[in-house]
Design an enzyme around this catalytic site. Structure first.
Site, PDB file in Angstrom:
ATOM      1  N   HIS A 293      -8.537   1.214  -3.844  1.00  0.00           N
ATOM      2  CA  HIS A 293      -9.450   1.057  -2.698  1.00  0.00           C
ATOM      3  C   HIS A 293     -10.101   2.406  -2.423  1.00  0.00           C
ATOM      4  O   HIS A 293      -9.445   3.326  -1.923  1.00  0.00           O
ATOM      5  CB  HIS A 293      -8.606   0.570  -1.499  1.00  0.00           C
ATOM      6  CG  HIS A 293      -9.345   0.423  -0.218  1.00  0.00           C
ATOM      7  ND1 HIS A 293      -8.702   0.245   0.991  1.00  0.00           N
ATOM      8  CD2 HIS A 293     -10.675   0.411   0.064  1.00  0.00           C
ATOM      9  CE1 HIS A 293      -9.596   0.125   1.953  1.00  0.00           C
ATOM     10  NE2 HIS A 293     -10.797   0.239   1.423  1.00  0.00           N
TER      11      HIS A 293
ATOM     12  N   HIS B  80      -1.392  -1.370  -4.135  1.00  0.00           N
ATOM     13  CA  HIS B  80      -2.655  -0.976  -3.508  1.00  0.00           C
ATOM     14  C   HIS B  80      -2.665   0.546  -3.326  1.00  0.00           C
ATOM     15  O   HIS B  80      -1.736   1.119  -2.765  1.00  0.00           O
ATOM     16  CB  HIS B  80      -2.766  -1.684  -2.155  1.00  0.00           C
ATOM     17  CG  HIS B  80      -4.041  -1.455  -1.428  1.00  0.00           C
ATOM     18  ND1 HIS B  80      -5.180  -2.206  -1.668  1.00  0.00           N
ATOM     19  CD2 HIS B  80      -4.369  -0.582  -0.456  1.00  0.00           C
ATOM     20  CE1 HIS B  80      -6.155  -1.800  -0.869  1.00  0.00           C
ATOM     21  NE2 HIS B  80      -5.689  -0.798  -0.123  1.00  0.00           N
TER      22      HIS B  80
ATOM     23  N   MET C 170      -8.993   8.384  -0.186  1.00  0.00           N
ATOM     24  CA  MET C 170      -9.797   8.791   0.981  1.00  0.00           C
ATOM     25  C   MET C 170     -10.344  10.189   0.770  1.00  0.00           C
ATOM     26  O   MET C 170      -9.636  11.058   0.248  1.00  0.00           O
ATOM     27  CB  MET C 170      -8.943   8.778   2.244  1.00  0.00           C
ATOM     28  CG  MET C 170      -8.246   7.448   2.508  1.00  0.00           C
ATOM     29  SD  MET C 170      -7.429   7.477   4.102  1.00  0.00           S
ATOM     30  CE  MET C 170      -6.520   5.915   4.034  1.00  0.00           C
TER      31      MET C 170
ATOM     32  N   ASP D 160      -6.637  -6.092   4.728  1.00  0.00           N
ATOM     33  CA  ASP D 160      -6.001  -4.767   4.715  1.00  0.00           C
ATOM     34  C   ASP D 160      -6.023  -4.178   6.120  1.00  0.00           C
ATOM     35  O   ASP D 160      -7.093  -3.951   6.680  1.00  0.00           O
ATOM     36  CB  ASP D 160      -6.803  -3.891   3.731  1.00  0.00           C
ATOM     37  CG  ASP D 160      -6.179  -2.531   3.483  1.00  0.00           C
ATOM     38  OD1 ASP D 160      -5.088  -2.266   4.006  1.00  0.00           O
ATOM     39  OD2 ASP D 160      -6.801  -1.722   2.756  1.00  0.00           O
TER      40      ASP D 160
ATOM     41  N   MET E 259     -12.182   4.692  -0.396  1.00  0.00           N
ATOM     42  CA  MET E 259     -12.799   4.955   0.918  1.00  0.00           C
ATOM     43  C   MET E 259     -13.481   6.311   0.812  1.00  0.00           C
ATOM     44  O   MET E 259     -13.038   7.303   1.395  1.00  0.00           O
ATOM     45  CB  MET E 259     -11.708   4.942   1.997  1.00  0.00           C
ATOM     46  CG  MET E 259     -11.229   3.526   2.315  1.00  0.00           C
ATOM     47  SD  MET E 259      -9.629   3.523   3.140  1.00  0.00           S
ATOM     48  CE  MET E 259      -8.559   3.575   1.704  1.00  0.00           C
TER      49      MET E 259
ATOM     50  N   ASP F 105      -4.787   3.769  -1.875  1.00  0.00           N
ATOM     51  CA  ASP F 105      -5.850   4.158  -0.943  1.00  0.00           C
ATOM     52  C   ASP F 105      -6.360   5.554  -1.263  1.00  0.00           C
ATOM     53  O   ASP F 105      -5.633   6.538  -1.143  1.00  0.00           O
ATOM     54  CB  ASP F 105      -5.302   4.117   0.489  1.00  0.00           C
ATOM     55  CG  ASP F 105      -5.116   2.695   0.970  1.00  0.00           C
ATOM     56  OD1 ASP F 105      -6.082   1.918   0.917  1.00  0.00           O
ATOM     57  OD2 ASP F 105      -3.987   2.354   1.398  1.00  0.00           O
TER      58      ASP F 105
ATOM     59  N   MET G  85     -11.487  -5.535   5.804  1.00  0.00           N
ATOM     60  CA  MET G  85     -10.674  -4.595   6.585  1.00  0.00           C
ATOM     61  C   MET G  85     -10.369  -5.211   7.955  1.00  0.00           C
ATOM     62  O   MET G  85     -11.289  -5.609   8.678  1.00  0.00           O
ATOM     63  CB  MET G  85     -11.402  -3.263   6.771  1.00  0.00           C
ATOM     64  CG  MET G  85     -11.630  -2.458   5.503  1.00  0.00           C
ATOM     65  SD  MET G  85     -10.140  -2.102   4.545  1.00  0.00           S
ATOM     66  CE  MET G  85      -9.120  -1.216   5.745  1.00  0.00           C
TER      67      MET G  85
ATOM     68  N   SER H 178       0.847  -1.192   0.000  1.00  0.00           N
ATOM     69  CA  SER H 178       0.000   0.000   0.000  1.00  0.00           C
ATOM     70  C   SER H 178       0.880   1.237   0.000  1.00  0.00           C
ATOM     71  O   SER H 178       1.668   1.455   0.931  1.00  0.00           O
ATOM     72  CB  SER H 178      -0.887   0.011   1.250  1.00  0.00           C
ATOM     73  OG  SER H 178      -1.444   1.303   1.394  1.00  0.00           O
TER      74      SER H 178
END
Ligand code: DX5
Ligand code: ZN
Length: 227
Positions: A66, A33, A37, A176, A68, A35, A137, A8
């Protein structure tokens, strides 16, 4: 199923993401990966589709994105055009989860669903045919470097069992949060085949060794009764 290691980049040096990805690829990372957000679904902000687009131009391995974010439907095209391979949305953020997953596939991407630690596996019961990846998660999303929540482990087995029963043994079950060689052993025995790891890889002086240690920690899957 082959074990997939997905570093990540949340724990990488954001001032030189390109070379951080090259470093992970040289160290045999299978996927990267990413992330995303929004400061709303989770209490933190990171990057958006323009950064993913730049990364996809240089990355040689698949980008595991991913999301979020509270309104993923608004941005699916952007992340698809940016070069994501997997687009994972949170079940908790989708009012019409099946529609969202079908949309991701309709734009040529692999569809993932993420479950927060407190979300039960039953959230997936009626979308089994619509997903390519389940992201379980093992911390509450928002930050790297948090402690693994062991209470979530039975959910990994429950999800693996659910997909085995449905005749979908090839589903990717990803974990994760707080993944290191010790927890990797627990989650692979429970049925996970994708290990997302931020701080245990990028926080290490030797990321080649960190990735090898995660691979070495893979435990044989505990025999699951499907009765
Ligand atoms: C957390 C992110 C993770 C994060 C994991 O919300 O989804 O991908 O990078 O970081 P570690 O491996 O440090 O727990
Ligand atoms: Zn993540």
């Amino acid at each position: 199923m082959t074990l997939v290691i997905a570093p990540s980049i949340l724990s990488a040096d954001f001032s030189r993401l390109g070379s951080e990805i090259e470093r992970a690829e040289a160290a045999s990372a299978d996927w990267i990966h990413v992330d995303v957000m929004d400061g709303h679904f989770v209490p933190n902000l990171t990057i958006g589709a323009p950064v993913v687009k730049s990364l996809s131009k240089m990355a040689k391995v698949p980008l595991d994105v991913h999301l979020m974010i509270s309104r993923p439907d608004q941005y699916l095209e952007d992340f698809a055009e940016a070069g994501s391979t997997f687009i994972t949305v949170h079940a908790e953020a989708c009012r019409h989860l099946q529609r969202t997953l079908a949309h991701i596939r309709s734009i040529g991407k692999k569809a993932g669903v993420a479950l927060n630690p407190a979300t039960p596996p039953e959230a997936l019961a009626y979308v089994i045919e619509d997903v390519d990846l389940v992201l379980i998660m093992t911390v509450n999303p928002g930050f790297g470097g948090q402690k693994f929540i062991a209470e979530v482990v039975p959910k990994i087995t429950a999800v693996r069992q659910m997909f085995d029963r449905a005749g979908k043994p090839d589903i990717h079950i990803s974990v994760d949060g707080g993944i290191n060689p010790e927890t990797a052993k627990i989650v692979t025995a429970a049925g996970a085949n994708v290990l997302v790891a931020g701080s245990s890889i990028y926080g290490s002086k030797d990321i080649g060794k960190a990735i090898a240690d995660l691979r070495g920690a893979e435990a044989p899957r505990t025999k699951i009764s499907t009765k």
